[in-house]
Structure formats: structure tokens, C-alpha cells
Design a protein around this motif. Structure first.
Motif, PDB file in Angstrom:
ATOM      1  N   THR A 268      10.090   0.844   0.976  1.00 30.21           N
ATOM      2  CA  THR A 268      10.660   1.186   2.279  1.00 30.21           C
ATOM      3  C   THR A 268       9.942   2.381   2.897  1.00 30.21           C
ATOM      4  O   THR A 268       9.644   2.392   4.100  1.00 30.21           O
TER       5      THR A 268
ATOM      6  N   ILE B  16       6.553   1.271   4.161  1.00 35.42           N
ATOM      7  CA  ILE B  16       6.674   0.530   5.417  1.00 35.42           C
ATOM      8  C   ILE B  16       6.928   1.483   6.576  1.00 35.42           C
ATOM      9  O   ILE B  16       6.321   1.354   7.654  1.00 35.42           O
TER      10      ILE B  16
ATOM     11  N   THR C  55       3.762   3.380   7.468  1.00 33.48           N
ATOM     12  CA  THR C  55       2.815   2.475   8.126  1.00 33.48           C
ATOM     13  C   THR C  55       3.191   2.252   9.584  1.00 33.48           C
ATOM     14  O   THR C  55       2.336   2.291  10.480  1.00 33.48           O
ATOM     15  N   LEU C  56       4.477   2.045   9.837  1.00 27.63           N
ATOM     16  CA  LEU C  56       4.940   1.819  11.200  1.00 27.63           C
ATOM     17  C   LEU C  56       4.796   3.064  12.061  1.00 27.63           C
ATOM     18  O   LEU C  56       4.463   2.972  13.254  1.00 27.63           O
TER      19      LEU C  56
ATOM     20  N   ILE D 177       4.777  -6.862   8.327  1.00 31.62           N
ATOM     21  CA  ILE D 177       5.361  -5.763   7.551  1.00 31.62           C
ATOM     22  C   ILE D 177       6.792  -5.514   7.991  1.00 31.62           C
ATOM     23  O   ILE D 177       7.691  -5.311   7.166  1.00 31.62           O
ATOM     24  N   VAL D 178       7.018  -5.533   9.313  1.00 30.59           N
ATOM     25  CA  VAL D 178       8.360  -5.297   9.841  1.00 30.59           C
ATOM     26  C   VAL D 178       9.339  -6.340   9.327  1.00 30.59           C
ATOM     27  O   VAL D 178      10.509  -6.042   9.046  1.00 30.59           O
TER      28      VAL D 178
ATOM     29  N   SER E 202      11.026  -5.232   6.138  1.00 27.81           N
ATOM     30  CA  SER E 202      11.691  -3.934   6.047  1.00 27.81           C
ATOM     31  C   SER E 202      13.205  -4.048   5.898  1.00 27.81           C
ATOM     32  O   SER E 202      13.797  -3.471   4.975  1.00 27.81           O
TER      33      SER E 202
END
Length: 265
Positions: free
Chosen positions: A149, A152, A155-156, A173-174, A177
Motif C-alpha cells: 500500500t 502504491i 508511486t501515485l 496500479i490504482v 490499491s
């Protein structure tokens, strides 16, 4: 992967405004309960020595969580005033302001969402670790999901400020999540509940259950109910997200104070 998104600007603007109102309402409930709990904890004169070491860090962590959620509420109101009240968007519409990702408040709003989710997850995992008598192997899987988590979220955040790939690629990727967060929430809540019930049944079998029975059942019920609210919200959020419905923003906003309430229950 979620289907192709078809924008509906008018509906999105209504959903963003509704999301702000919903978060403000849920935040008001959370803030009231937090203040009452803070006063109660601060006024307690007797704290068991064996729980002092564990309760102190958790107590201050909850204060940090309250500050994060409060700042997020400030950002929500700040963005609503500038977007809907002052009309500072590129073409004067609220949505054009909310889509200007280079603005500090829009960047902070997105980043803070990931921070609050990760911080709340860390608190629940820490509580699970304490309840299970500081056994690291019990929380090994939740920690692994937590690290995913965090990865992610980072990264976002990077992509949000400096897009390094297309939205179609980052959406892969989203897509993971929220389901990962749901799995971690169910797992940690289940572990905590299991341990409390095992301890209760052990006490019952040895004849040690007294007036603590009511309080134990009450604590377990409150904890499960608060986690259930968060779980139901996550389920709705996952459904709305994969349906590409702007209603996801409303549920997402309600999720913020709910995370804090789940952590403090």
C-alpha cells in the motif's frame, strides 16, 4: 482493469461538492468523539504499568491522526471556496480548478489521502501486534500488504506531480490499491477479534470472568462495528471505482474520517 472513463463534468462537480459536505459532516462526528475520548483519557488517574508503554505511543499517534484528518478537512473547505466560491478555475468552472494538478492544495489533497490511509493501517497493525502479545509472525502478512500500500501511494504521488507514464498504465496500479487495503483491513480486524474472543473463552473456562465480561463484549462490538463501517465504505468505493462513477469521490471523502475513527475505536 476498469472500463473506459466517459467524463460528465456537471455530475462530477455535484459529486465533488457533495463529497465536501459529507466529509465535513462525518468529520464533525469524529472530532466530537475524539475530543470526548481525549478528555476522558487525559483525566484518567490510574494507568496499569504493563499497558503504559504500549498506550502512550498509541495515544500520541491518535493525536497525529486527528491533526492529519483536520488538515485534510481544511484542504477540502479551502478548495471548495476557491473552486466554487471564487471561481479560480482556468475557465471559471469549479472542475477546471479541481483538475489543475499543479496547484499546491490539489497536490496536498491527493498526497494526504495516501498518508492518512497508510497511517491508519499502521495503527491498526500496531494494535493487532500488541493484542497478540508482540508476536511479529501474526502481523507478517498485514505488514506485507501495508508495504505494498505504501509503495502504491508513493508511486501515485510521484506520478501525480510528474507523470512518468500514461494514465492507462498507472491505472493498473490504482486498480490494486483499494482491494489490497480491504484485504488488510479484514485480516487485521479478524485477528484482533479472534484474539479477544480466545482470551474471553479462556477466562470463562478457568472461571476468571467477572464484571469484565460486559466491558469485553462492548469493546469487541465497538471495534468490529467501527471496522465494519470502514469495510462497507471500501466495498462501495471499489464498486464505484470499477464502474467509473464520480460517486466514488463522495465515498472516498467519507472514508477519511472513518479511517481515523476505526483506528481510535
Amino acid at each position: 482493469m476498469s472500463p473506459t472513463y466517459v467524463p460528465n463534468d456537471s455530475l462530477e462537480q455535484v459529486c465533488f461538492l457533495t463529497a465536501a459536505l459529507v466529509e465535513t459532516g462525518v468529520y464533525g462526528v469524529y472530532a466530537s468523539l475524539f475530543i470526548l475520548n481525549f478528555v476522558y483519557t487525559a483525566c484518567r488517574r490510574e494507568v496499569r504499568d504493563d499497558t503504559r508503554l504500549a498506550s502512550k505511543p498509541f495515544f500520541w499517534a491518535l493525536i497525529v491522526m486527528f491533526m492529519l484528518v483536520t488538515f485534510h478537512e481544511f484542504l477540502i473547505l479551502f478548495r471548495v471556496i476557491r473552486a466554487y466560491g471564487l471561481g479560480l478555475g482556468a475557465d471559471g468552472t469549479p472542475l477546471s480548478y479541481l483538475r489543475q494538478y499543479e496547484r499546491w492544495d490539489n497536490i496536498a489533497h491527493a498526497a494526504l489521502l495516501g498518508i492518512i490511509i497508510c497511517f491508519g493501517d499502521a495503527l491498526v497493525i500496531y494494535r493487532c501486534y500488541i493484542v497478540w502479545g508482540y508476536k511479529l509472525w501474526v502481523v507478517a502478512l498485514p505488514i506485507l500488504l501495508f508495504l505494498i500500500t505504501v509503495g502504491i501511494a508513493l508511486t501515485l504521488d510521484v506520478w501525480f506531480t510528474k507523470p512518468f507514464t500514461s494514465y492507462d498504465n498507472i491505472s493498473l496500479i490504482v486498480d490494486f490499491s483499494y482491494p489490497i487495503n480491504l484485504a488488510q483491513n479484514v485480516l487485521t480486524t479478524g485477528l484482533i477479534t479472534l484474539k479477544i474472543l480466545k482470551q474471553y473463552h479462556l477466562s470463562s473456562s478457568t472461571g476468571l470472568v467477572s464484571t469484565n465480561r460486559v466491558s469485553l463484549i462492548t469493546v469487541t462490538r465497538i471495534m468490529v462495528e467501527s471496522a465494519s463501517i470502514y469495510t462497507v465504505e471500501l466495498l462501495f468505493l471499489i464498486i464505484l471505482y470499477f464502474a467509473n462513477s464520480p460517486g466514488q469521490f463522495i465515498v472516498q471523502s467519507a472514508l477519511i474520517p472513518s479511517i481515523a475513527f476505526r483506528s481510535s475505536a
